[in-house]
Design an enzyme around this catalytic site. Structure first.
Site, PDB file in Angstrom:
ATOM      1  N   HIS A 192       0.648  -1.271  -0.170  1.00 16.61           N
ATOM      2  CA  HIS A 192      -0.102  -0.062   0.125  1.00 16.61           C
ATOM      3  C   HIS A 192       0.982   1.164  -0.089  1.00 16.61           C
ATOM      4  CE1 HIS A 192      -3.542   3.079   1.102  1.00 16.61           C
ATOM      5  NE2 HIS A 192      -2.670   2.977   1.910  1.00 16.61           N
ATOM      6  N   ARG A 218     -14.539  13.358   9.530  1.00 13.48           N
ATOM      7  CA  ARG A 218     -12.882  14.472   9.811  1.00 13.48           C
ATOM      8  C   ARG A 218     -13.043  15.312   8.526  1.00 13.48           C
ATOM      9  NH1 ARG A 218      -9.296   9.303   9.462  1.00 13.48           N
ATOM     10  NH2 ARG A 218      -7.656  10.852   9.292  1.00 13.48           N
ATOM     11  N   LYS A 221      -8.374  -0.506   6.406  1.00 12.44           N
ATOM     12  CA  LYS A 221      -8.653  -1.469   4.789  1.00 12.44           C
ATOM     13  C   LYS A 221      -7.661  -2.027   4.520  1.00 12.44           C
ATOM     14  CE  LYS A 221      -8.831   2.927   3.450  1.00 12.44           C
ATOM     15  NZ  LYS A 221      -9.217   3.511   4.110  1.00 12.44           N
ATOM     16  N   ASP A 227     -15.088   3.184   7.997  1.00  9.81           N
ATOM     17  CA  ASP A 227     -13.995   3.877   7.741  1.00  9.81           C
ATOM     18  C   ASP A 227     -14.514   4.963   7.524  1.00  9.81           C
ATOM     19  OD1 ASP A 227     -11.480   5.217   6.960  1.00  9.81           O
ATOM     20  OD2 ASP A 227     -11.644   4.374   5.440  1.00  9.81           O
ATOM     21  N   SER A 248      -7.258   4.429   9.470  1.00 15.04           N
ATOM     22  CA  SER A 248      -8.198   4.935   8.697  1.00 15.04           C
ATOM     23  C   SER A 248      -7.208   3.565   7.352  1.00 15.04           C
ATOM     24  CB  SER A 248      -8.228   5.993   8.042  1.00 15.04           C
ATOM     25  OG  SER A 248      -8.739   5.992   6.361  1.00 15.04           O
TER      26      SER A 248
END
Length: 433
Positions: free
Chosen positions: A82, A168, A187, A161, A183
């Site tokens: 990621h 947010r 995922k 999320d 967050s």
């Protein structure tokens, strides 16, 4: 249990229990707690932070708020990668085929771009015919057949999320390390991989602008992954300069293919090989030295390129694009931006360069914005390079001449010109394990 008491406890700087975090997440997802109370709690978290245990609990609960992908039908250790997002960051398109060509399964779910950062799914969909909305069965079968599949995230992946992030975004609580880390990692945990490699960007084109903050985020995410039983490693990489020379969907795919052919930009190749080697190491195929050697081997002998072609074909695309770039959508207009003077590029405000590409049509200002796959920027000069008067700095591509005019003004502002060239920092800044 009352939400009032949970807010008060965090307001006073105390740790929330697993049950209290679960209460607030699950009831908010079921519309049993109003936005204003969750906003108050988010601000208390923003101001007082969360402990390592609290952050791991928050991540796990958010990950379990929707679909959790079961990858047990895929043989071998599944390693996910990621990136925290940047400009010109097309590493997944290079890293995935390298890792798959080495025999490690790549079952990756990716997102779309928003703002100045690009998304892997948008890039893949610029390839004629490629489908990224895959069923779970298609996704797993592709990995079992050819060793790789890259698909869009399901609509019900970590819905907590998604709902909390929207709040947010309008309550000035985005820039909180525990909230950012949970967050991202919620995922990743829900995507079902066994191991996780994080590419944490730092600099003007990244979410985290300083190395100190980027390393803090990296440490937090690595701790979350390890606390939840997923061996996690982070690599902090430079995003003060765009990665590669292409910014925009089809332009970046072409550059990724060039890299898989051994003809791509050296910075993109270096970062991609580093990430691939770390994924291979986590998968247990050998030590760091062997994994780097193996990654370079499949890049140089064409096996990684062949794996990319197989993935395109399995997902409905035309693999002929690898040899014929004219199969990609072509922009109606282009503009060559040349230097008006002899100078050096002392610095690039990379986020502004990304915004320039977005203006051209390559990115989204809102989630509903349409994308022009052919739009974008090709850079010929980057930070630390000297430029002669009349020399080409960049080419802008778009279907709309007015967009080119607007994007050009932003591009000009993104370049800091001067008389001298300063030493550049390394592409790989640190490892966090």
């Amino acid at each position: 249990m009352r939400m009032y008491d949970v807010i008060e406890k965090k307001r006073d700087g105390k740790e929330l229990s697993y049950d209290e975090i679960s209460y607030f997440i699950n009831n908010y997802c079921n519309d049993l707690i109003p936005d204003y109370q969750v906003a108050a709690l988010l601000m208390a978290i923003f101001l007082n932070g969360m402990s390592e245990r609290e952050t791991a609990d928050l991540t796990e609960i958010m990950a379990n708020s929707g679909d959790v992908i079961d990858l047990s039908a895929i043989d071998g250790i599944k390693v996910d990668k990621h990136s925290t997002g940047g400009v010109g960051d097309k590493t997944t398109l290079v890293v995935g085929p390298i890792v798959a060509a080495c025999g490690v399964p790549v079952a990756k779910m990716s997102g779309r771009g928003l703002g100045h950062t690009g998304g892997t799914i948008d890039k893949l969909e610029s390839i004629p015919g490629v489908k990224t909305a895959l069923s779970k069965e298609e996704f797993i079968e592709n990995v079992n057949r050819i060793g790789i599949s890259v698909a869009g995230q399901t609509g019900n992946l970590a819905p907590a999320d998604k709902k909390i992030y929207a709040l947010r975004d309008v309550t000035a609580t985005v820039n909180s390390i525990p909230l950012i880390a949970s967050s991202i990692m919620s995922k990743k945990i829900a995507c079902g991989a066994d191991r996780i490699v994080l590419d944490v960007k730092t600099g003007s084109g990244a979410f985290m602008k300083t190395l100190e903050k980027s390393e803090e985020l990296a440490r937090c995410m690595v701790k979350i992954g390890n606390n939840l039983g997923k061996k996690t490693v982070a690599i902090v990489t430079d995003m003060d300069i765009p990665l590669g020379n292409a910014i925009g969907n089809s332009l970046e795919v072409i550059e990724a293919i060039d890299t898989l052919k051994g003809n791509g930009p050296k910075d993109l190749e270096e970062v991609s090989l580093c990430l691939a080697a770390k994924m291979l190491e986590l998968a247990g195929i050998g030590d760091e030295s062997y994994c780097k050697q193996r990654a370079r081997e499949v890049l140089e002998n064409g096996q990684a390129l062949e794996k990319f072609a197989q993935m395109i074909e399995r997902q409905g695309g035309i693999p002929d694009v690898i040899e014929d770039y004219d199969l990609f959508k072509k922009p109606r207009h282009m503009y060559e931006f040349t230097s008006e003077q002899d100078c050096c590029i002392e610095k690039i405000r990379t986020d502004m360069l990304g915004i320039s590409s977005m203006i051209l049509g390559a990115g989204r200002e809102t989630k509903e914005s349409a994308i022009d796959y052919s739009a974008g920027i090709k850079l010929y000069k980057k930070t630390g390079m000297s430029v002669k008067k009349g020399e080409l700095i960049a080419t802008l591509y778009s279907d709309d001449t007015e967009k080119i005019n607007q994007a050009l003004e932003t591009l000009k502002k993104s370049l800091v010109l001067g008389d001298s060239v300063e030493p550049q920092r390394p592409l790989i800044l640190s490892y966090v394990e």
